[in-house]
Design an enzyme around this catalytic site. Structure first.
Site, PDB file in Angstrom:
ATOM      1  N   GLN A 101       0.828  -1.214   0.000  1.00  0.00           N
ATOM      2  CA  GLN A 101       0.000   0.000   0.000  1.00  0.00           C
ATOM      3  C   GLN A 101       0.865   1.267   0.000  1.00  0.00           C
ATOM      4  O   GLN A 101       0.548   2.246  -0.672  1.00  0.00           O
ATOM      5  CB  GLN A 101      -0.864  -0.030   1.259  1.00  0.00           C
ATOM      6  CG  GLN A 101      -2.191   0.662   1.141  1.00  0.00           C
ATOM      7  CD  GLN A 101      -2.912   0.652   2.481  1.00  0.00           C
ATOM      8  OE1 GLN A 101      -2.813   1.585   3.249  1.00  0.00           O
ATOM      9  NE2 GLN A 101      -3.616  -0.426   2.775  1.00  0.00           N
ATOM     10  N   MET A 287     -11.191  -0.489   0.201  1.00  0.00           N
ATOM     11  CA  MET A 287     -10.616   0.013  -1.051  1.00  0.00           C
ATOM     12  C   MET A 287     -10.815   1.513  -1.175  1.00  0.00           C
ATOM     13  O   MET A 287      -9.986   2.210  -1.757  1.00  0.00           O
ATOM     14  CB  MET A 287     -11.246  -0.729  -2.245  1.00  0.00           C
ATOM     15  CG  MET A 287     -10.493  -0.548  -3.549  1.00  0.00           C
ATOM     16  SD  MET A 287      -8.790  -1.126  -3.506  1.00  0.00           S
ATOM     17  CE  MET A 287      -7.956   0.231  -4.321  1.00  0.00           C
ATOM     18  N   ALA A 288     -11.903   2.020  -0.615  1.00  0.00           N
ATOM     19  CA  ALA A 288     -12.183   3.462  -0.713  1.00  0.00           C
ATOM     20  C   ALA A 288     -11.052   4.278  -0.111  1.00  0.00           C
ATOM     21  O   ALA A 288     -10.586   5.247  -0.712  1.00  0.00           O
ATOM     22  CB  ALA A 288     -13.505   3.788  -0.019  1.00  0.00           C
ATOM     23  N   HIS A 312     -10.947   6.131   8.627  1.00  0.00           N
ATOM     24  CA  HIS A 312      -9.769   5.873   7.783  1.00  0.00           C
ATOM     25  C   HIS A 312      -9.866   6.667   6.482  1.00  0.00           C
ATOM     26  O   HIS A 312      -8.910   7.292   6.043  1.00  0.00           O
ATOM     27  CB  HIS A 312      -9.710   4.379   7.407  1.00  0.00           C
ATOM     28  CG  HIS A 312      -8.678   3.622   8.156  1.00  0.00           C
ATOM     29  ND1 HIS A 312      -8.988   2.567   8.963  1.00  0.00           N
ATOM     30  CD2 HIS A 312      -7.328   3.744   8.222  1.00  0.00           C
ATOM     31  CE1 HIS A 312      -7.875   2.074   9.495  1.00  0.00           C
ATOM     32  NE2 HIS A 312      -6.857   2.775   9.061  1.00  0.00           N
TER      33      HIS A 312
END
EC number: 6.5.1.4
Length: 348
Positions: A101, A287-288, A312
């Site tokens: 990530q 995923m957002a 988040h």
């Protein structure tokens, strides 16, 4: 011009660090982060965070201060962005997915293709499982034009880790904007239920419970059962993902734990996926919060939807806005949250 980030903002966790380091390394902007993981019971940098920081430093020849376990302040000054083959050993069951990530946005703009060989945890708590990264993250990023491939060599669970993953990233000129508010028509639901150093029936029961839970809601799923005996320790989990006719992919996952029935693991993953499908959104909540970085870097207006406005997500939007001249719009429409931003069309 140094970017200053307060690590206690919003959800106050490792996500602030990952996004800040990724954008600092990519844009060549020095960053100072204070109050790192201030809201956690064990504040400051932990081994898996240090791996992400040192890997980003390796890729950008960065000067760093404060990169020590328990440190609540970090200064990161990137220099030249490199590419090629790199070996990264997290050294614990720290999450490989979280290191990916951090590094993916940087490597998409590297001067040549990159291969990362990462050792650590593939399926661990508080992080996306590696199959989620392979089948949701990679596919969603391909909508932006990103070419990333993730190969699973060996799984690694808590506490010993030892998992191995190979990541290939092709550089691109620019990311393209993505404008999908609707999920589209459901084409198929797939999944992988795995068990390592455990009886085969564990993976089979997880898969069966997931399929039965989805069937009750009118969904048909094909779940692959994968058993391995090459792990440093036992572990299990399941990842499910749904694909639409327009290329959207959403996921739901669950991790096995000692004392937790396999049926419960399968049911949990299925319920998570079904909850997202019910809202018809283009991004699941996990995923957002990862997608906002790519939406901001892409050329043109991106507009996507998700089923929850998690802390988040909101924190990540705020961090991106500290590095880039963008302003996110987050709006609730029925059961959906619409995320919209005019991307800067970043290119190296």
């Amino acid at each position: 011009m140094i970017v200053k980030i307060d690590g206690s903002y919003g959800e106050g966790g490792g996500q602030i660090l990952r996004t800040s380091i990724a954008l600092s390394a990519l844009l060549g902007k020095p960053v100072e982060i204070i109050n790192i993981r201030a809201k956690r019971t064990n504040p400051g940098l932990q081994p898996q965070h240090l791996t992400g920081v040192s890997a980003a430093a390796l890729l950008t020849d960065a000067d760093i201060e404060g990169a020590a376990k328990g440190s609540t302040r970090l200064y990161f000054k990137p220099k030249t962005l490199k590419c090629g083959t790199f070996n990264i050993d997290i050294g614990t069951a720290g999450s490989i997915s979280l290191v990916i990530q951090t590094l993916a946005p940087i490597l998409l703009y590297a001067p040549c293709p990159t291969k990362l060989v990462i050792t650590g945890g593939t399926d661990v708590a508080w992080a996306p499982p590696i199959d989620y990264m392979r089948y949701v993250f990679v596919k969603v990023l391909s909508l932006f034009g990103a070419k990333i491939a993730i190969e699973l060599v060996r799984r690694g669970h808590y506490p010993r880790g030892g998992g191995r993953v190979i990541v290939y990233v092709e550089p691109i000129k620019k990311l393209r904007a993505v404008h999908y508010v609707e999920f589209g028509r459901l084409v198929k639901i797939s999944g992988i239920s795995h068990a390592v150093n455990l009886p085969t029936h564990v993976a089979e029961r997880q898969a069966k419970a997931a399929k039965e839970t989805l069937a009750k809601l009118g969904y048909v799923a094909e779940v692959e059962v994968e058993t391995r005996s090459d792990g440093l320790g036992p572990g299990s989990g399941i990842v499910l993902w749904a694909e639409s006719d327009i290329g959207n992919v959403v996921g739901g996952d669950a991790l096995g734990e000692r004392g937790k029935p396999a049926e419960e693991v399968g049911r949990e993953a299925a319920e998570r996926l079904a909850a997202v499908l019910k809202t018809g959104v283009s991004l699941d909540p996990h995923m957002a919060d990862m997608a906002v970085v790519y939406m901001a870097l892409a050329e043109g207006r991106s507009k996507m939807s998700t089923s929850e406005a998690t802390l988040h997500l909101q924190t990540n939007m705020y961090i991106v806005e500290q590095f880039l001249p963008v302003k996110f719009k987050l709006e609730k429409t029925g059961a959906r949250y619409i995320i919209e931003v005019d991307g800067i069309g970043y290119s190296r």
